[in-house]
Write a protein that holds these residues in place. Structure first.
Motif, PDB file in Angstrom:
ATOM      1  N   PRO A  49     -33.079 126.345 100.281  1.00 43.68           N
ATOM      2  CA  PRO A  49     -34.269 127.017  99.759  1.00 43.68           C
ATOM      3  C   PRO A  49     -34.954 127.839 100.848  1.00 43.68           C
ATOM      4  O   PRO A  49     -34.913 127.488 102.031  1.00 43.68           O
ATOM      5  CB  PRO A  49     -35.156 125.858  99.300  1.00 43.68           C
ATOM      6  CG  PRO A  49     -34.683 124.661 100.052  1.00 43.68           C
ATOM      7  CD  PRO A  49     -33.254 124.909 100.444  1.00 43.68           C
ATOM      8  N   THR A  85     -29.573 127.829  88.089  1.00 47.25           N
ATOM      9  CA  THR A  85     -29.493 127.810  89.546  1.00 47.25           C
ATOM     10  C   THR A  85     -28.593 126.682  90.049  1.00 47.25           C
ATOM     11  O   THR A  85     -29.053 125.679  90.584  1.00 47.25           O
ATOM     12  CB  THR A  85     -30.897 127.708  90.152  1.00 47.25           C
ATOM     13  OG1 THR A  85     -31.630 126.688  89.445  1.00 47.25           O
ATOM     14  CG2 THR A  85     -31.639 129.026  90.023  1.00 47.25           C
ATOM     15  N   HIS A 352     -28.672 128.765  95.559  1.00 51.72           N
ATOM     16  CA  HIS A 352     -29.816 128.176  94.857  1.00 51.72           C
ATOM     17  C   HIS A 352     -30.696 127.478  95.874  1.00 51.72           C
ATOM     18  O   HIS A 352     -30.302 127.257  97.017  1.00 51.72           O
ATOM     19  CB  HIS A 352     -29.370 127.184  93.775  1.00 51.72           C
ATOM     20  CG  HIS A 352     -28.478 126.087  94.289  1.00 51.72           C
ATOM     21  ND1 HIS A 352     -28.940 125.009  95.005  1.00 51.72           N
ATOM     22  CD2 HIS A 352     -27.127 125.916  94.213  1.00 51.72           C
ATOM     23  CE1 HIS A 352     -27.929 124.216  95.340  1.00 51.72           C
ATOM     24  NE2 HIS A 352     -26.805 124.752  94.870  1.00 51.72           N
ATOM     25  N   PHE A 354     -33.763 124.115  96.033  1.00 50.06           N
ATOM     26  CA  PHE A 354     -33.734 122.677  95.775  1.00 50.06           C
ATOM     27  C   PHE A 354     -35.131 122.176  95.444  1.00 50.06           C
ATOM     28  O   PHE A 354     -36.119 122.626  96.034  1.00 50.06           O
ATOM     29  CB  PHE A 354     -33.244 121.903  97.007  1.00 50.06           C
ATOM     30  CG  PHE A 354     -31.923 121.239  96.818  1.00 50.06           C
ATOM     31  CD1 PHE A 354     -31.835 119.990  96.226  1.00 50.06           C
ATOM     32  CD2 PHE A 354     -30.755 121.864  97.226  1.00 50.06           C
ATOM     33  CE1 PHE A 354     -30.597 119.382  96.046  1.00 50.06           C
ATOM     34  CE2 PHE A 354     -29.518 121.265  97.048  1.00 50.06           C
ATOM     35  CZ  PHE A 354     -29.438 120.017  96.460  1.00 50.06           C
ATOM     36  N   SER A 477     -35.847 116.403  86.373  1.00 51.99           N
ATOM     37  CA  SER A 477     -34.428 116.760  86.333  1.00 51.99           C
ATOM     38  C   SER A 477     -33.691 115.765  85.448  1.00 51.99           C
ATOM     39  O   SER A 477     -34.217 114.706  85.106  1.00 51.99           O
ATOM     40  CB  SER A 477     -33.824 116.755  87.740  1.00 51.99           C
ATOM     41  OG  SER A 477     -33.915 115.461  88.321  1.00 51.99           O
ATOM     42  N   HIS A 487     -31.125 120.418  91.604  1.00 53.01           N
ATOM     43  CA  HIS A 487     -31.549 121.800  91.390  1.00 53.01           C
ATOM     44  C   HIS A 487     -31.015 122.224  90.039  1.00 53.01           C
ATOM     45  O   HIS A 487     -30.429 121.429  89.322  1.00 53.01           O
ATOM     46  CB  HIS A 487     -31.006 122.701  92.503  1.00 53.01           C
ATOM     47  CG  HIS A 487     -29.529 122.558  92.705  1.00 53.01           C
ATOM     48  ND1 HIS A 487     -28.604 123.268  91.977  1.00 53.01           N
ATOM     49  CD2 HIS A 487     -28.809 121.727  93.514  1.00 53.01           C
ATOM     50  CE1 HIS A 487     -27.376 122.913  92.349  1.00 53.01           C
ATOM     51  NE2 HIS A 487     -27.467 121.969  93.272  1.00 53.01           N
ATOM     52  N   ASP A 494     -36.208 126.416  92.975  1.00 47.26           N
ATOM     53  CA  ASP A 494     -34.763 126.567  92.802  1.00 47.26           C
ATOM     54  C   ASP A 494     -34.295 128.015  92.906  1.00 47.26           C
ATOM     55  O   ASP A 494     -33.126 128.270  93.214  1.00 47.26           O
ATOM     56  CB  ASP A 494     -34.332 126.012  91.440  1.00 47.26           C
ATOM     57  CG  ASP A 494     -34.178 124.498  91.430  1.00 47.26           C
ATOM     58  OD1 ASP A 494     -34.072 123.908  92.520  1.00 47.26           O
ATOM     59  OD2 ASP A 494     -34.167 123.912  90.333  1.00 47.26           O
TER      60      ASP A 494
END
Length: 551
Positions: A49, A85, A352, A354, A477, A487, A494
């Motif tokens: 990230p 992502t 991507h 996180f 998530s 992610h 993300d």
């Protein structure tokens, strides 16, 4: 019905061609530029990230990330601008310049509507790894990629004289950078070798055989990964003891268990960069006898594994990034000497970002958690069975995608729109669910105009994606564990990734607060290479960083 919960989250989303957004027109392109670079290096740090690049910047050495930040152009507001992502989708964006609704790579895994089976993004059972065991879902070709890449265009423009090579710790990381006409090499966790597949060739060239024969992967056996900085340097990280992780096997010698364990730390990245050096020398990249540019893709996989297991807030993630910084410094110095600083250009980004682990976020008083995907789908099936008696609407699921059994609905005379609405209403009432996109909603023109809607529509492919796409709430998530991070969402943590470009003769150094996307990389490089961009590219040329010739 078989349900697969994907970690990292394979959040497949968005869009018909009419829903593609308008980008702000770029400034006029400089009238003249330097001759094309001899070697273009496109590097992806898996799972990095933007936030981590900024947070740990003061501790970087002189030759790696700091060099890119100071001698290159840096876009602080750069994004993987789709809702999916994950690794496969993010890597595909880099050199196609396209969104999933065109390129067709909607997740790492999804459901094949024709067979009802789960498929892997780069699996192709017509091809095998060269000299290595090949499983039915191993990644061996780019056959499922529906568009071309920058490397494909470079090969075409030069009559196949340009060399395009991609290397990664993950098969999808290499294959989706190499495109249809390049060559991909990936780390084999069963042997620790790097191998290609029969899509690209029938036998490895001599330099690959020599490299693998040297067994460089065995030099880490018995080594321990310890923090490289003073204890005080990790004060900004999540609380916990400093770590010491050893690399070994139960058998007492290098074996498949050891080679797999190497992926979860800095050594697989070190091996990847070593193999990249071997490829540069073995293929004479940057010194092409035909005098044409070459393209090298390098995907560094370990940061993603570390972040998944420990979280991006962890001391392990912090230390891994510092180690990677020093590795990059050594690799850049090598390129200076081998190719010449005036002759090579690099772009560094990530596939991507996180999210922090749910437990850490909760400690920060953030509403965060995990949704047990198996329980979610089981509950949805039970609800729909009660609502539509005698019909089993769901054929399969690979979250966040849910696929309907259209034949069963047709046979029972049940309207798909009714099932969509019933499923959506039930899912929205469940903890941790933010939104549910339906096929009908995707196929309708326009949308709500929100950022979330835009990203989800971009990532939805009419054939490959599900009839429902379930979006978790921010900091939530899919998963049932109690540790680690993931992610896959359309949220900023993300999507916001590094985008750095450095090339003495082509790129003007400086930081930019202007918005940019990873899909801008392919058309920008196409301009510098004097070739046409890939057919599906929708990014803009980043003209604000291009240096006019002679300046």
């Amino acid at each position: 019905m078989r349900t697969t919960i994907l970690l990292p989250l394979a959040l497949a989303a968005s869009c018909c061609a009419t829903a593609a957004p308008a980008r702000t027109p770029a400034a006029p392109q400089p009238a003249a530029q330097a001759p094309a670079p001899k070697l273009v290096v496109v590097m992806a740090v898996d799972g990095l990230p933007q936030e981590q690049l900024v947070r740990y910047r003061a501790q970087f050495g002189q030759g790696g990330f700091r060099r890119l930040l100071e001698q290159g152009a840096w876009f602080a507001d750069a994004h993987q601008a789709h809702g999916t992502t994950v690794t496969a989708v993010g890597h595909t964006a880099i050199l196609t310049g396209a969104y999933p609704y065109q390129h067709g790579i909607v997740a790492n895994n999804w459901i094949d509507r024709a067979t009802g089976e789960e498929i892997y993004c780069t699996e192709d059972r017509a091809h095998q790894y060269i000299g290595e065991a090949t499983g039915p879902h191993d990644g061996t070709s780019p056959a499922r990629l529906k568009v071309d890449t920058l490397g494909d265009q470079l090969r075409y423009a030069t009559g196949n004289r340009a060399k395009v090579v991609a290397i990664s710790g993950k098969d999808r990381g290499a294959i989706l950078l190499a495109g249809k006409n390049g060559t991909a090499y990936m780390y084999m966790e069963g042997s620790g070798n790097f191998a290609s597949s029969t899509w690209y060739m029938q036998q490895h060239p001599a330099w690959v055989q020599r490299y693998n024969a040297g067994k460089p992967q065995d030099r880490y056996y018995g080594k321990t990964w310890r923090p490289m900085l003073a204890d005080s340097a990790y004060a900004m990280d999540a609380e916990g003891p400093l770590f010491a992780l050893s690399y070994y096997s139960e058998s007492g010698q290098p074996d498949a268990g050891y080679y797999k364990r190497l992926k979860e730390g800095p050594y697989v990245d070190e091996l990847t960069l070593d193999f990249a050096r071997a490829a540069i020398e073995g293929e004479q990249l940057g010194a092409n006898p035909a005098g044409v540019p070459d393209l090298l893709g390098v995907s560094l996989s370990a940061h993603d594994y570390v972040n998944h297991r420990y979280g991006p807030e962890s001391r392990m993630s912090h230390d891994h990034l510092q180690r990677l910084d020093r590795m990059l410094a050594g690799f850049f110095t090598y390129l200076d000497k081998r190719v010449g600083f005036d002759n090579w250009l690099i772009v560094l980004t990530a596939d991507h970002g996180f999210a922090n682990s749910a437990e850490f976020s909760q400690q920060q008083r953030v509403d965060a958690g995990r949704v047990d995907g198996k329980q979610l789908i089981a509950g949805l099936e039970q609800h729909l069975a009660a609502a539509f008696k005698g019909v089993k609407p769901i054929a399969n699921a690979s979250l966040p995608n849910v696929y309907f059994d259209q034949q069963a609905l047709d046979k029972a005379g049940v309207k798909r729109a009714d099932v969509e609405q019933a499923a959506r209403n039930w899912l929205l009432a469940q903890t941790g669910i933010a939104d549910v996109y339906t096929r009908t909603r995707f196929e309708e023109a326009g949308g709500t105009g929100t950022r979330l809607d835009l990203l989800m529509r971009r990532a939805w492919h009419r054939y490959e994606s599900g009839d429902l796409v379930v979006v978790p709430r921010a900091y939530w998530s899919f998963g049932s564990g109690t540790s680690g991070a993931t992610h896959g969402t359309p949220y900023a943590y993300d999507t916001n990734v590094p985008l750095l470009m450095m090339g003495k003769r082509w790129i003007t150094p400086g930081s930019h607060a202007t918005y940019a996307e990873v899909v801008d990389i392919a058309p920008t490089l196409a301009t510098l290479l004097n070739i046409r961009p890939p057919a599906g590219a929708e990014g803009r040329v980043l003209t604000e960083v291009l240096r006019p010739a002679g300046k």
